[in-house]
Write an enzyme that holds these catalytic residues in place. Structure first.
Site, PDB file in Angstrom:
ATOM      1  N   HIS A   1       4.514   1.996  -7.246  1.00 16.05           N
ATOM      2  CA  HIS A   1       3.574   1.500  -8.479  1.00 16.05           C
ATOM      3  C   HIS A   1       3.962   2.805  -9.654  1.00 16.05           C
ATOM      4  O   HIS A   1       4.688   3.562  -9.466  1.00 16.05           O
ATOM      5  CB  HIS A   1       2.249   1.835  -8.469  1.00 16.05           C
ATOM      6  CG  HIS A   1       1.662   0.850  -7.274  1.00 16.05           C
ATOM      7  ND1 HIS A   1       1.268  -0.356  -7.758  1.00 16.05           N
ATOM      8  CD2 HIS A   1       1.291   0.835  -6.028  1.00 16.05           C
ATOM      9  CE1 HIS A   1       0.675  -1.026  -6.703  1.00 16.05           C
ATOM     10  NE2 HIS A   1       0.737  -0.087  -5.608  1.00 16.05           N
TER      11      HIS A   1
ATOM     12  N   HIS B   1      -3.629   0.963  -2.721  1.00 15.16           N
ATOM     13  CA  HIS B   1      -4.056   2.141  -2.146  1.00 15.16           C
ATOM     14  C   HIS B   1      -4.808   3.350  -3.034  1.00 15.16           C
ATOM     15  O   HIS B   1      -5.687   3.914  -2.518  1.00 15.16           O
ATOM     16  CB  HIS B   1      -2.425   2.922  -2.210  1.00 15.16           C
ATOM     17  CG  HIS B   1      -1.779   2.478  -0.683  1.00 15.16           C
ATOM     18  ND1 HIS B   1      -1.392   1.111  -0.782  1.00 15.16           N
ATOM     19  CD2 HIS B   1      -1.278   3.111   0.183  1.00 15.16           C
ATOM     20  CE1 HIS B   1      -0.842   0.985   0.449  1.00 15.16           C
ATOM     21  NE2 HIS B   1      -0.930   2.012   1.276  1.00 15.16           N
TER      22      HIS B   1
END
Length: 311
Positions: free
Chosen positions: A251, A199
């Site tokens: 993440h 992303h």
């Protein structure tokens, strides 16, 4: 004295910068154009091939172990995402392509600037700019997926997804490699793809590419702060996308920073080395014909001066 025209000295085949086959044979010129387009499509396909192979095959990421006292992988699994994959792709690709279409149409219609072997200037401009943008997207995604499966870093919610049987694990050994996950295998494999953030890399690539595109194409001087405001908004959108992955427990912060760096690097390389956004247009000009000066001997000069004095 004979008047010598430089244009006559040019070989007919060299006029217009091409060979007689290209200048006088439109069929051969068209076939060459089609061949170049096919070559570009092949390069685009090859750039995205690693991404396609990894996403559509059963390639599993590197099986990395863990420490029992590692708090960074003990976060709970969140069911939803702040920005899912569909929204990321739609916003990143659609906004960028719409901006490129608008900018190129304005540039051609109002500024009358277009140079390409493709006869239709609108098609030529979109082919070059959108093609470069998609080529960068393919490279960025291929880099990301190769890193994910090669490194196999565990996501912050890995233990929640893996659900290992700690009764069969001796945590005193330190680094645990031999363990079995009791969770869903597809989710476990996905939980091994933390580094680096897809992303973050994709959002930074698309938004930074658009920022640089505005810098090159947005030439209106009426509002001095409009372009910087648009560029700042785009960068903040990319930052928000990456930071949301940390709050979603998808993440680690270092994954997001690495994704930002990778996306920015690919965007700069594509803009400055592949596209022609910041390249100055150079025209090839033929040298001017040499001016031949009449060379007179000293005796002829004296005779000519005497002739003028007598007159």
């Amino acid at each position: 004295m004979q008047n010598y025209k430089y244009d006559k000295a040019i070989v007919p085949e060299s006029k217009n910068g091409g060979s007689p086959a290209l200048n006088n044979n439109p069929r051969r010129s068209g076939s060459k154009r089609v061949l170049l387009i096919c070559l570009d499509l092949f390069c685009l396909f090859m750039a995205g091939l690693p991404f396609l192979i990894i996403e559509t095959s059963t390639i599993k990421p590197y099986h990395r172990g863990f420490y029992c006292n590692d708090e960074s992988i003990k976060y709970p699994l969140k069911t939803g995402e702040t920005i899912n994959d569909a929204v990321l792709c739609a916003v990143g690709i659609v906004i960028a392509i719409l901006a490129i279409i608008t900018g190129e149409f304005y540039r051609i219609y109002y500024l009358k600037k277009s140079r390409s072997t493709i006869q239709n200037p609108y098609v030529a401009a979109l082919y070059k700019q959108v093609g470069c943008f998609l080529f960068g997207c393919a490279i960025s995604q291929s880099f990301t997926d190769i890193a994910k499966v090669s490194i196999g870093r565990l996501r912050p919610h890995f233990l929640s997804v893996c659900n290992p049987d700690f009764s069969q694990i001796n945590c005193s050994e330190g680094y645990i490699q031999n363990y079995r996950c009791r969770g869903d295998d597809s989710k476990v494999q996905e939980a091994r793809k933390s580094f680096f953030s897809g992303h973050a890399s994709f959002s930074m690539y698309t938004m930074l590419y658009l920022v640089l595109y505005l810098q090159a194409r947005f030439t209106w001087r009426g509002a001095r702060l409009l372009r910087p405001l648009l560029q700042f908004t785009l960068i903040m959108m990319a930052f928000y996308t990456g930071l949301s992955r940390v709050s979603d427990h998808k993440h680690h912060p270092s994954d997001v920073l690495a994704g930002f760096a990778q996306g920015a690097l690919v965007a700069c390389c594509i803009v400055f080395f592949v596209s022609d956004l910041f390249k100055t247009k150079t025209t090839l000009s033929l040298p001017a014909p040499a001016i031949r000066k009449e060379i007179l001997s000293p005796v002829d000069i004296i005779d000519r001066n005497n002739h003028h004095n007598m007159m």
